[in-house]
Design an enzyme around this catalytic site. Structure first.
Site, short mmCIF file in Angstrom:
data_model
loop_
_atom_site.label_atom_id
_atom_site.label_comp_id
_atom_site.label_asym_id
_atom_site.label_seq_id
_atom_site.Cartn_x
_atom_site.Cartn_y
_atom_site.Cartn_z
N TYR A 68 1.00 -1.13 -0.11
CA TYR A 68 0.00 0.10 -0.15
C TYR A 68 0.94 1.24 -0.16
CZ TYR A 68 -3.45 3.45 1.43
OH TYR A 68 -3.94 4.66 1.61
N ASP A 107 -2.25 -1.53 -4.06
CA ASP A 107 -2.64 0.10 -4.55
C ASP A 107 -1.19 0.81 -4.67
OD1 ASP A 107 -3.31 2.72 -4.36
OD2 ASP A 107 -4.68 2.49 -2.88
#
Length: 257
Positions: free
Chosen positions: A106, A147
């Site tokens: 992330y 992400d």
């Protein structure tokens, strides 16, 4: 073998939607971001009921990553990235599963830019690059997915003008991402969709979902040993439109075993 990534935006708030997606699509491996829970609050038992085993790296209210595997336990290799002693963000988790090295990330958002958050983003990307070089040197089938908070090209956003000042589209962010590919990693979703126009995120604000004002920030980067086995990839876009959905859609990659 299908490996997927899903920024769930709060695992407790989205647990019914997450279990629904797992049972409907049945990925071999599912990497989750923004679980937003401390380690002791992770709902491992709910996943075990449907046949998934998990490892996770949690943090109270923010960040957090997890790796789920269907019918087997992922073997943890590393959590967190070295290189910044005071960085306690739960953003990186790496495991061996089904003969493949899987790194769930992330990446920092970086807004507002310029500023310390953007500087942290760029430093984190350099630390990620160092780890990816170490993985590549082992010459193993590997995927780094999650992400990335980077819109790589103008064709990856509904309106380049609308996002021009965002940290996700700054030249420095894009250059850092391009350097990862320059080291020999393959952007799987871009390979399957060379014309762009594929979104993985739609903001909750301004009717972005209803107007299809999205962009691509969830990526899967493949080592040469795994890129040769890529069969297909896609976005489970329909799940973004369900009640109490995450603002991201799941992204998946299918490989020959």
């Amino acid at each position: 073998m299908k490996i997927a990534t899903f920024n769930i935006n709060g695992i407790k708030a989205r647990l019914p939607r997450l279990l629904e997606w797992l049972e409907e699509t049945r990925p071999s491996v599912a990497c989750l971001q923004e679980i937003k829970t401390q380690d002791e609050g992770f709902p491992a038992a709910d996943f075990e009921k449907i046949g998934y085993h998990a490892i996770w790296h949690g943090q109270k209210s923010f960040n957090g990553v997890a790796i789920l595997a269907d019918g087997t336990m992922p073997i943890e290799v590393q959590r967190g990235l070295p290189g910044e002693r005071d960085d306690d963000h739960a953003r990186y988790l790496e495991a061996e599963v089904f003969g493949t090295r899987v790194a769930c990330i992330y990446l920092p958002n970086g807004n507002p830019q310029p500023g310390p958050k953007f500087d942290y983003k760029l430093r984190w990307m350099e630390r990620l690059r160092a780890r990816m070089k170490a993985i590549a040197a082992q010459e193993v089938p590997a995927i780094v997915l999650g992400d990335f908070n980077v819109i790589p090209h103008d064709c990856d956003v509904w309106s380049p003008t609308a996002m021009a000042d965002d940290a996700l589209m700054q030249p420095e962010s894009r250059d850092s991402y391009a350097r990862l590919l320059g080291d020999g990693w393959t952007d799987a979703l871009a390979t399957c969709n060379p014309g762009g126009g594929v979104w993985t995120y739609w903001d909750y604000q301004a009717g972005a979902w209803q107007r299809d004002h999205g962009f691509r920030i969830d990526h899967g980067l493949l080592s040469p040993e795994l890129a040769d086995r890529l069969e297909a990839c896609g976005v489970d876009k329909e799940h973004r439109g369900r009640e109490k959905a995450s603002d991201h859609a799941p992204v998946w990659f299918s490989f020959r075993v």
